[in-house]
Scaffold this motif. Sequence first.
Motif, PDB file in Angstrom:
ATOM      1  N   ALA A   1     -29.604 -24.930  55.657  1.00  0.00           N
ATOM      2  CA  ALA A   1     -29.838 -23.376  56.096  1.00  0.00           C
ATOM      3  C   ALA A   1     -30.749 -22.849  54.963  1.00  0.00           C
ATOM      4  CB  ALA A   1     -28.535 -22.623  56.531  1.00  0.00           C
ATOM      5  N   PRO A   2     -30.336 -22.748  53.822  1.00  0.00           N
ATOM      6  CA  PRO A   2     -31.106 -21.915  52.711  1.00  0.00           C
ATOM      7  C   PRO A   2     -32.700 -22.673  52.732  1.00  0.00           C
ATOM      8  CG  PRO A   2     -28.966 -22.300  51.728  1.00  0.00           C
ATOM      9  CD  PRO A   2     -29.290 -23.007  53.166  1.00  0.00           C
ATOM     10  N   TYR A   3     -32.723 -24.117  52.694  1.00  0.00           N
ATOM     11  CA  TYR A   3     -34.006 -24.672  52.516  1.00  0.00           C
ATOM     12  C   TYR A   3     -34.725 -24.278  53.822  1.00  0.00           C
ATOM     13  CZ  TYR A   3     -37.604 -28.241  52.182  1.00  0.00           C
ATOM     14  OH  TYR A   3     -38.677 -29.137  51.987  1.00  0.00           O
ATOM     15  N   SER A   4     -34.085 -23.850  54.920  1.00  0.00           N
ATOM     16  CA  SER A   4     -35.101 -23.641  56.278  1.00  0.00           C
ATOM     17  C   SER A   4     -35.571 -22.144  55.891  1.00  0.00           C
ATOM     18  CB  SER A   4     -34.362 -23.859  57.413  1.00  0.00           C
ATOM     19  OG  SER A   4     -33.161 -22.894  57.469  1.00  0.00           O
ATOM     20  N   MET A   5     -34.871 -21.509  54.937  1.00  0.00           N
ATOM     21  CA  MET A   5     -35.317 -19.806  54.896  1.00  0.00           C
ATOM     22  C   MET A   5     -35.973 -19.691  53.493  1.00  0.00           C
ATOM     23  SD  MET A   5     -33.909 -18.692  57.500  1.00  0.00           S
ATOM     24  CE  MET A   5     -34.082 -16.999  57.311  1.00  0.00           C
ATOM     25  N   ILE A   6     -36.542 -20.763  52.879  1.00  0.00           N
ATOM     26  CA  ILE A   6     -37.377 -20.614  51.599  1.00  0.00           C
ATOM     27  C   ILE A   6     -38.596 -19.898  52.018  1.00  0.00           C
ATOM     28  CG2 ILE A   6     -38.588 -21.890  49.727  1.00  0.00           C
ATOM     29  CD1 ILE A   6     -36.751 -23.954  49.788  1.00  0.00           C
ATOM     30  N   ASP A   7     -39.253 -20.552  52.943  1.00  0.00           N
ATOM     31  CA  ASP A   7     -40.711 -19.787  53.182  1.00  0.00           C
ATOM     32  C   ASP A   7     -41.436 -20.261  54.502  1.00  0.00           C
ATOM     33  OD1 ASP A   7     -41.300 -22.592  52.715  1.00  0.00           O
ATOM     34  OD2 ASP A   7     -42.308 -22.237  50.647  1.00  0.00           O
ATOM     35  N   ARG A   8     -42.296 -19.891  54.980  1.00  0.00           N
ATOM     36  CA  ARG A   8     -42.647 -20.295  56.322  1.00  0.00           C
ATOM     37  C   ARG A   8     -42.717 -21.796  56.545  1.00  0.00           C
ATOM     38  NH1 ARG A   8     -47.140 -21.740  59.252  1.00  0.00           N
ATOM     39  NH2 ARG A   8     -48.182 -22.527  57.268  1.00  0.00           N
ATOM     40  N   PRO A   9     -43.630 -22.557  55.458  1.00  0.00           N
ATOM     41  CA  PRO A   9     -43.785 -23.929  55.683  1.00  0.00           C
ATOM     42  C   PRO A   9     -42.491 -24.811  55.829  1.00  0.00           C
ATOM     43  CG  PRO A   9     -45.321 -23.161  54.066  1.00  0.00           C
ATOM     44  CD  PRO A   9     -44.397 -22.036  54.264  1.00  0.00           C
ATOM     45  N   ARG A  10     -41.512 -24.239  55.029  1.00  0.00           N
ATOM     46  CA  ARG A  10     -40.085 -25.037  55.162  1.00  0.00           C
ATOM     47  C   ARG A  10     -39.348 -24.680  56.536  1.00  0.00           C
ATOM     48  NH1 ARG A  10     -41.736 -24.714  49.369  1.00  0.00           N
ATOM     49  NH2 ARG A  10     -40.722 -26.357  48.510  1.00  0.00           N
ATOM     50  N   ALA A  11     -39.532 -23.456  56.943  1.00  0.00           N
ATOM     51  CA  ALA A  11     -39.117 -23.046  58.243  1.00  0.00           C
ATOM     52  C   ALA A  11     -39.763 -24.000  59.231  1.00  0.00           C
ATOM     53  CB  ALA A  11     -39.032 -21.606  58.474  1.00  0.00           C
ATOM     54  N   VAL A  12     -41.156 -23.828  59.110  1.00  0.00           N
ATOM     55  CA  VAL A  12     -41.700 -24.723  60.332  1.00  0.00           C
ATOM     56  C   VAL A  12     -41.338 -26.085  60.118  1.00  0.00           C
ATOM     57  CG1 VAL A  12     -44.102 -25.702  61.042  1.00  0.00           C
ATOM     58  CG2 VAL A  12     -43.619 -22.885  60.400  1.00  0.00           C
TER      59      VAL A  12
END
Length: 476
Positions: free
Chosen positions: A185-196
């Motif tokens: 979950a934290p990885y996906s909330m690092i920044d836009r590129p990681r969320a995407v």
Amino acid sequence: MAQLLSSSSSLTIFSRNKPYLKPFNQCSMSFSTSAACNNSTYPFRKLFLQRQKPRKSLVLQVSAVSTSIETPVQTSSGEPSKPQRVMVIGGDGYCGWATALHLSKKGYEVAIVDNLIRRLFDHQLGLDSLTPISSIQNRIRCWKSLTGKSIELYIGDICDFEFLTETFKSFEPDAVVHFGEQRSAPYSMIDRPRAVFTQQNNVIGTLNVLFAIKEFREQCHLVKLGTMGEYGTPNIDIEEGYITITHNGRTDTLPYPKQASSFYHLSKVHDSHNIAFTCKAWGIRATDLNQGVVYGLRTDETAMHEELCNRFDYDGIFGTALNRFCVQAAVGHPLTVYGKGGQTRGYLDIRDTVQCVELAIANPANPGEFRVFNQFTEQFSVNQLAALVTKAGGKLGLNVETITVPNPRVEAEEHYYNAKHTKLVELGLKPHLLSDSLLDSLLNFAIQYKDRVDKKQIMPSISWRKIGVKPKTVTA
Ligand SMILES: O=c1ccn([C@@H]2O[C@H](COP(=O)(O)OP(=O)(O)O[C@H]3O[C@H](CS(=O)(=O)O)[C@@H](O)[C@H](O)[C@H]3O)[C@@H](O)[C@H]2O)c(=O)[nH]1
């Protein structure tokens, strides 16, 4: 197209005028189709492209250690049946590796499919497993030498449908266990590129698996790792997948409402919807395992040799609550309770993860059935976990303290939580409940490897509220 490594006798790499390491190649393909990712900030696939030059196909001979043993698979009813062929996608990761070995030991014919991107995340973010881990090739060779059992290896990205097609045609799975997702979950909330990246990787990967089953193995059973986080923390009991509702005098059984709380957890919700739809539309048979937070290090199989050792994450991005607390206690770092610490979740021992997956495979869903199991054995709040670790640490002579860390996440910190989890028990799950002895051994592992701990990685650094569009650079 696919790269196949069988530890039995030879290493074979198929390649038709394409780079032999599939991830480097496929990235250029999948990357260019995605406007969202096709920019210079994309954190991983760009790296692939920079590194690998095309090579011709190649066949290496690796000496066989011993012949494979054909062990009949026992179903839960005790009836022996023909060994099933199980493809474990994400078989180099924490849950996937333990599961691949467990299924191999039980007599299943196992293939691991993995693009090794989890190892790349560590390099990019400057993280490392507490435990030293061998390469996937050495892991598989070691397993073969100890047990005589072969595990096939396909290195590539399931988001590349061409690669997935080749693996399906080559291995012909009876069941696919899908762990191959970005799971933090934290990885996906690092920044836009990681969320995407998280949503693209997870949703498209699963969609490709569904298409591959429809096209090439329509009887194949999909066992998909979902998450308890799909449900969020509603103020009513959580059912296993479905809830019967009476509304304006009419009654129906409907999918349980989803309230995920990170781009990662949301990706699993999207997966569930896609799987449910394809079960209905195409008659796919699928089991969604809504797993809780996993803890622990050893399974019977990974404990057999140090080269089989599993990874163990303790950092603020990939480390999960109980595993982190054990490492924190071992190195004298205060336990990091986020916010009020009333956040309650379902937890399970990694030995139960492998048991649950095997039970799901041995008792497949029917064609067209979308089955949902809640895969955890006990519920704990973060405060309860901290208290248990404090007590267990005290017995080992550790002085364990706890601090309240401002919660980097957006989540309820005090809430009702009561989730059903009976279906796997009905199929025969014998839970390993969290005990003093398990905590003791986890703490002892953490102490054994404490020189490998990078204390700078312990505090959380990713904020749900501060996520931005700019790529976040992690400096050393
Ligand atoms: O140092 C910490 C770490 C976590 N937490 C809290 O502990 C809870 C659980 O967090 P976690 O990091 O252990 O687990 P989570 O992010 O939910 O994700 C993990 O557990 C999920 C199951 S579940 O939590 O959704 O049921 C899986 O899907 C994921 O792949 C896995 O990484 C959260 O409320 C979090 O705020 C703390 O208080 N302190």
